[in-house]
Write a protein that holds these residues in place. Structure first.
Motif, PDB file in Angstrom:
ATOM      1  N   GLN A  66       0.830  -1.202   0.000  1.00  0.00           N
ATOM      2  CA  GLN A  66       0.000   0.000   0.000  1.00  0.00           C
ATOM      3  C   GLN A  66       0.870   1.260   0.000  1.00  0.00           C
ATOM      4  O   GLN A  66       0.564   2.232  -0.700  1.00  0.00           O
ATOM      5  N   ILE A  67       1.946   1.218   0.792  1.00  0.00           N
ATOM      6  CA  ILE A  67       2.879   2.349   0.816  1.00  0.00           C
ATOM      7  C   ILE A  67       3.470   2.566  -0.574  1.00  0.00           C
ATOM      8  O   ILE A  67       3.524   3.700  -1.085  1.00  0.00           O
ATOM      9  N   PHE A  68       3.914   1.473  -1.209  1.00  0.00           N
ATOM     10  CA  PHE A  68       4.505   1.576  -2.546  1.00  0.00           C
ATOM     11  C   PHE A  68       3.497   2.159  -3.543  1.00  0.00           C
ATOM     12  O   PHE A  68       3.834   3.034  -4.344  1.00  0.00           O
ATOM     13  N   TYR A  69       2.253   1.680  -3.469  1.00  0.00           N
ATOM     14  CA  TYR A  69       1.238   2.159  -4.398  1.00  0.00           C
ATOM     15  C   TYR A  69       1.012   3.665  -4.229  1.00  0.00           C
ATOM     16  O   TYR A  69       0.963   4.416  -5.209  1.00  0.00           O
ATOM     17  N   CYS A  88       2.792   9.884  -6.123  1.00  0.00           N
ATOM     18  CA  CYS A  88       3.450  11.146  -5.758  1.00  0.00           C
ATOM     19  C   CYS A  88       3.260  11.552  -4.300  1.00  0.00           C
ATOM     20  O   CYS A  88       3.442  12.732  -3.952  1.00  0.00           O
ATOM     21  N   LEU A  89       2.933  10.596  -3.422  1.00  0.00           N
ATOM     22  CA  LEU A  89       2.892  10.902  -1.997  1.00  0.00           C
ATOM     23  C   LEU A  89       4.218  10.516  -1.362  1.00  0.00           C
ATOM     24  O   LEU A  89       4.858   9.536  -1.759  1.00  0.00           O
ATOM     25  N   ALA A 133       1.790   8.860   2.757  1.00  0.00           N
ATOM     26  CA  ALA A 133       1.183   7.558   2.476  1.00  0.00           C
ATOM     27  C   ALA A 133       0.714   6.889   3.769  1.00  0.00           C
ATOM     28  O   ALA A 133      -0.391   6.334   3.836  1.00  0.00           O
ATOM     29  N   GLU A 134       1.556   6.940   4.811  1.00  0.00           N
ATOM     30  CA  GLU A 134       1.182   6.352   6.097  1.00  0.00           C
ATOM     31  C   GLU A 134      -0.064   7.024   6.661  1.00  0.00           C
ATOM     32  O   GLU A 134      -0.972   6.359   7.167  1.00  0.00           O
ATOM     33  N   GLU A 192      -5.899   7.089   7.954  1.00  0.00           N
ATOM     34  CA  GLU A 192      -7.231   7.662   7.751  1.00  0.00           C
ATOM     35  C   GLU A 192      -8.218   6.595   7.273  1.00  0.00           C
ATOM     36  O   GLU A 192      -9.355   6.523   7.742  1.00  0.00           O
ATOM     37  N   GLY A 193      -7.767   5.762   6.332  1.00  0.00           N
ATOM     38  CA  GLY A 193      -8.620   4.679   5.847  1.00  0.00           C
ATOM     39  C   GLY A 193      -8.902   3.645   6.922  1.00  0.00           C
ATOM     40  O   GLY A 193     -10.001   3.074   6.989  1.00  0.00           O
TER      41      GLY A 193
END
Length: 466
Positions: free
Chosen positions: A383-386, A391-392, A397-398, A403-404
């Protein structure tokens, strides 16, 4: 008044607290009996939980108590108290009830908001009932609270009264380093409705300081309480809270907790669904960093048929912080057709973070629905890679993943509570002071949450922030 460390607390100290308040003889005996129980109980009574608890982080050689503390208002709290000047509120600094603000309209409805000391004199039967409901022999720190409480707040909402404005309970430890044991009691009579917001603060301290709370809440038939607890204490302190909520027929309570501060937070929460149709909804958000510990035990006891319980705890843990979630659903013999759900989930943002979950079920009848779940996981690198490919930065990303993670829980909260919790997560992430001052930044959070699930407002929101 003399000052005594927790390691040396004695009957003389209990006698001094009681005498300074001119308490009745029955209460003095109650205190002394509870102190005896406290001295004989281990820190954790359950052998299952004993190996997990970090309650020993409270240092009895540092934590000190007195019948009375200093009452100076810390500078960081001045702004927040100014904002509450025209609201229904109770301001507690250390052991002192600094201010009780009740409008004439609220007074005319018969609502009582007072210190526990005044309530012992003026509402003795209700206070006595609350004290008797707290079983000292169930937990060492329940016994300590019953023995040595040196402050407290009492709220009584009469029958058929609907309160439109929230009652704010603001408690802050004193700057003299002395700890507080607060005995809080809330009664909501039949067909009443109210919202209560509890805010917990503390100044930075050189030695360990404690805020110990014992809170009894009674919700009568058809009454409805919405309660929010926001714990924003400095990490030099410890916060122990024991809570018992009793619900009558068709009574309802929604309790939202956001735990962000203190070195150690130990919460023991019990719901007793005593009347048929009673409902309890408990939502807990934990965000830990550094070496913070969060020890939470939530029990839902279904005593009558057709009752509903829902407990959802979510932890976000960074650095070397830890969380322990202990939950139990008990459905008694007479509680057929009850429905209960218990969930504890943690997301670990660093390899040093740790979380344990121990959910349980005890079901003594048929024709019920009951389930529990628990999960602990490192943040998903895919998920981090995606997100980084979009561009985050890694930190952005974390935060998006967090939040999700909280989103399903957030949907159960009012927009104001969602905004407060989102604001505190943002503040903690960026290393800011933990308060909920209603400044322009928090106002933006509120405005976003008001329109978050309202599709008709999407276009207006878009143009407002272009």
């Amino acid at each position: 008044m003399s000052q005594q460390t927790l390691s040396k607390i004695s009957p003389n100290h209990i006698e001094e607290i009681s005498s300074s308040r001119n308490e009745p003889e029955w209460l003095k005996e109650y205190r002394k009996n509870s102190l005896t129980v406290y001295e004989n109980l281990p820190i954790e009574t359950s052998p299952l939980y004993n190996k997990y608890t970090d309650a020993k982080k409270m240092d009895p050689e540092q934590v000190s108590f007195a019948a009375k503390t200093g009452d100076a208002i810390p500078a960081f709290l001045q702004k927040r108290l100014g904002e509450l000047e025209n609201n229904i509120c109770v301001i507690q600094i250390g052991t002192n009830i600094q201010k009780i603000n009740i409008t004439d309209d609220v007074k005319s409805k018969g609502i009582v908001i007072s210190s526990i000391a005044d309530a012992i004199q003026n509402n003795q039967e209700l206070v006595k009932k609350a004290l008797e409901a707290s079983k000292s022999n169930e937990d060492k720190f329940t016994a300590l609270n019953n023995a040595a409480f040196n402050s407290g707040i009492f709220i009584h909402i009469p029958k058929n009264v609907v309160l439109d404005s929230p009652i704010h309970l603001v408690s802050c430890l004193s700057e003299d380093g002395i700890s507080t044991i607060s005995r809080n009691v809330i009664y909501a009579d039949e067909n009443s409705k109210a919202t209560i917001v509890q805010e917990l603060y503390s100044p930075k301290a050189e030695k360990q300081q404690a805020y110990l709370e014992l809170l009894n809440t009674s919700v009568a038939a058809n009454a409805h309480l919405d309660i929010t607890t926001l714990q924003m204490m400095d990490q030099s302190t410890v916060n122990f809270s024991t809570r018992r909520t009793d619900l009558g027929q068709d009574a309802k309570v929604n309790w939202y907790s956001g735990l962000f501060g203190s070195l150690l937070s130990r919460y023991r929460i019990d719901y007793f669904l005593n009347g048929s149709g009673a409902s309890a909804n408990d939502s807990e958000v934990v965000f830990g960093n550094n070496e913070q510990d969060f020890d939470i035990q939530t029990n839902v006891n279904h005593e009558s048929p057709s009752t509903e319980g829902r407990v959802v705890e979510k932890s976000i843990l960074r650095d070397k912080s830890k969380s322990l979630f202990k939950g139990m659903i008990r459905i008694k013999e007479k509680a057929a057709k009850s429905n209960s759900f218990l969930s504890g989930r943690s997301i670990l943002l660093d390899k040093g973070a740790k979380s344990d979950a121990i959910p349980g079920l005890e079901i003594f009848t048929n024709d019920v629905k009951a389930t529990h779940s628990a999960s602990v996981a490192q943040i998903d690198e895919e998920q981090i890679f995606y997100l980084r490919s979009r561009c985050l930065s890694k930190e952005e990303a974390e935060r998006t993943i967090v939040e999700g993670f909280l989103e399903p829980l957030s949907r159960k909260m009012s927009y104001q509570v969602r905004a407060w919790i989102a604001y505190l997560i943002e503040s903690k992430w960026e290393g800011k002071e933990l308060t909920i001052n209603t400044d322009e930044e928090l106002t933006k959070f509120v405005e976003v949450e008001e329109t978050r699930y309202n599709e008709d407002s999407e276009i207006e929101q878009h143009y407002k922030y272009r």
